[in-house]
Design an enzyme around this catalytic site. Sequence first.
Site, PDB file in Angstrom:
ATOM      1  N   LEU A 130      -5.616-163.403   9.454  1.00 29.08           N
ATOM      2  CA  LEU A 130      -6.131-161.938   9.741  1.00 29.08           C
ATOM      3  C   LEU A 130      -5.765-161.220   8.514  1.00 29.08           C
ATOM      4  CD1 LEU A 130      -7.078-159.613  11.458  1.00 29.08           C
ATOM      5  CD2 LEU A 130      -4.794-159.614  12.291  1.00 29.08           C
ATOM      6  N   ILE A 135       5.453-161.168   1.847  1.00 28.45           N
ATOM      7  CA  ILE A 135       6.320-161.797   2.339  1.00 28.45           C
ATOM      8  C   ILE A 135       5.723-162.854   3.529  1.00 28.45           C
ATOM      9  CG2 ILE A 135       8.547-161.765   3.780  1.00 28.45           C
ATOM     10  CD1 ILE A 135       8.948-160.627   1.066  1.00 28.45           C
ATOM     11  N   ALA A 136       4.766-162.460   3.972  1.00 28.54           N
ATOM     12  CA  ALA A 136       4.297-163.475   5.298  1.00 28.54           C
ATOM     13  C   ALA A 136       2.727-163.138   5.340  1.00 28.54           C
ATOM     14  CB  ALA A 136       4.994-162.889   6.385  1.00 28.54           C
ATOM     15  N   GLN A 137       2.261-164.148   6.023  1.00 27.57           N
ATOM     16  CA  GLN A 137       0.717-164.007   6.426  1.00 27.57           C
ATOM     17  C   GLN A 137       0.519-163.833   8.025  1.00 27.57           C
ATOM     18  OE1 GLN A 137      -1.116-166.985   4.319  1.00 27.57           O
ATOM     19  NE2 GLN A 137      -1.257-168.241   5.989  1.00 27.57           N
ATOM     20  N   LYS A 152       2.829-164.034  13.106  1.00 31.01           N
ATOM     21  CA  LYS A 152       3.430-163.870  11.751  1.00 31.01           C
ATOM     22  C   LYS A 152       4.276-164.710  11.147  1.00 31.01           C
ATOM     23  CE  LYS A 152       5.398-159.848   8.774  1.00 31.01           C
ATOM     24  NZ  LYS A 152       6.099-158.621   8.883  1.00 31.01           N
ATOM     25  N   ASP A 285       8.653-148.739   4.985  1.00 29.05           N
ATOM     26  CA  ASP A 285       7.654-149.181   4.121  1.00 29.05           C
ATOM     27  C   ASP A 285       6.230-148.688   4.670  1.00 29.05           C
ATOM     28  OD1 ASP A 285       6.789-151.034   2.066  1.00 29.05           O
ATOM     29  OD2 ASP A 285       6.790-152.738   3.688  1.00 29.05           O
TER      30      ASP A 285
END
Length: 539
Positions: A130, A135-137, A152, A285
């Site tokens: 998505l 750092i992540a997907q 995640k 953030d």
Amino acid sequence: MVPHVSRLLELWRIAAHYRLDTLFPAEELPTKARHALNLIRLHPAAWSSRERKNPFKLKEAIEDMGPLAIKMGQLLSTRRDLIPPEILAQLVLLQDQVKPFDTQIAKQRIQNALKADVNTLFARFDEQPLAAASIAQVHTAALFDGREVVVKVTRPDIRSQILQDFEIITWLGQWLESRIEAARALHLTEIIQDYRQIILNELDLTLEADNTRRMRHNFTGSSMMYVPEVYMDSTDVMVAERITGVPISDTATFDRLGMDRAQLAEKGLTIFFTQVFRDNFFHADMHPGNVFVETLNPSNPRFIGLDCAIMGELSKSDQMTVARMLLAVMNSNFMQLIQIVHQAGWIPPGTDQDALAREMRRTVGPMVSKPMDQLDFAGILLQVMDIARRFRLEIPPQLMLLLKTLVHVEGLGTDLYPQLDIWKLAKPILTEWVKAEMNPVKNMKALGQQIPDLLLGAHDLPTLMIDSLNGLKNQSAWQDRQVREILQLRLQMEQQQKRSWIFGSMIAILLSIAVIAPWYFSAPLIVVATLIALWRVTK
């Protein structure tokens, strides 16, 4: 010595391969920046590169440079007032459209982290990510009870690169502190180390899960913001409730649905001040990829709290200092501002406070009367940093994360509703909070809540008093002994100095006699008698 030279050479190669020197006309850059462009062109990778005409070369170059470069790109992506549109279009893609890693690797990481097969964890798992970030997907999925979730997963093998890059940045920060006074005033290396720990914490999704649960608790039942529920978590994987919304930057959707953008901007700013002052736990953030808005109820939309990996907290004293400083600025009372900063211990002794107040009035004063679309918070911040350098002010590192968040907030607010009067909205919020914190009734209640602890501690009070008195007695005896030893040593030094002076004088006399009356030394008894006398005098 420069650390990780091979990594620096790799970054140079990436910049040359993507011809980053062609992004900006050289004549529009400062003279020192032009040297960097010339350095890029010198690399052999630039000679055969075909990336000059690639419209996405900046995005792809930043992706190749790694997570820290992506983080910087995300920060800049909120600054429409500073970045040219064609550059900004590429930076915006870094918010949630970074190059994904292989789905099979993601599945394997999920299985290793949650100790179960993906097919037993989820009724459906969508292989197409998505979103993908630094750092992540994120993948969408469904639980067996029908709940829609997002999964995640952290990127593989990025920790070592982050540590390596921070060693380079730390070396650079130390180099700057040794040469630039403003860098020392900012405690640049401490800020770098704080941010290093923040990024490393972001790699641990159990911390993000805990932060999400805490923020969800803070906004339970709120009409301003909704925070999704976390269902499962581990170091590398977090499974949470899927929420439908649109990014805060999608103003076209807000207009199409007839949302009141002014009301939405005011709600967002209220959320920020609520997090900082009521909860002392704020999202640090806030780029558009992390700030979404519900569209189910256009007349009263809620914000959605996502990606709670980087959160900020202030000490109680710093929290009060920041609130009082902001109120002083809003009231254009710059002498009071300087007094607050002085009480916080940020001003060195001997500073000309009147001159400092004039400089703050000149720099910060004009921004109080301007709407968001005319504010340049980043520019003002740079001027404040320059004042800090010239007046040798000490800026605590823990406030830099808040300043970074304010830059994000200003960028988001400028996009959403440029005419927002940030000061008109913030002043009553801050005034009420300061009054509540300084309310004597509240303080007495807080003291009352501490009475049981004080009573429990009272049992040990006699022992603590005796120990303290014995400690003072022992310390006093030790100090007396130290004084006596110092006095004795001083006396010995004075005697030694006296002997040295007399001995030197006698030697000078003997040398004079040897020159004037050499026959004096021809009688051995006379010489021996002279030496004995000299020894007795200097003893």
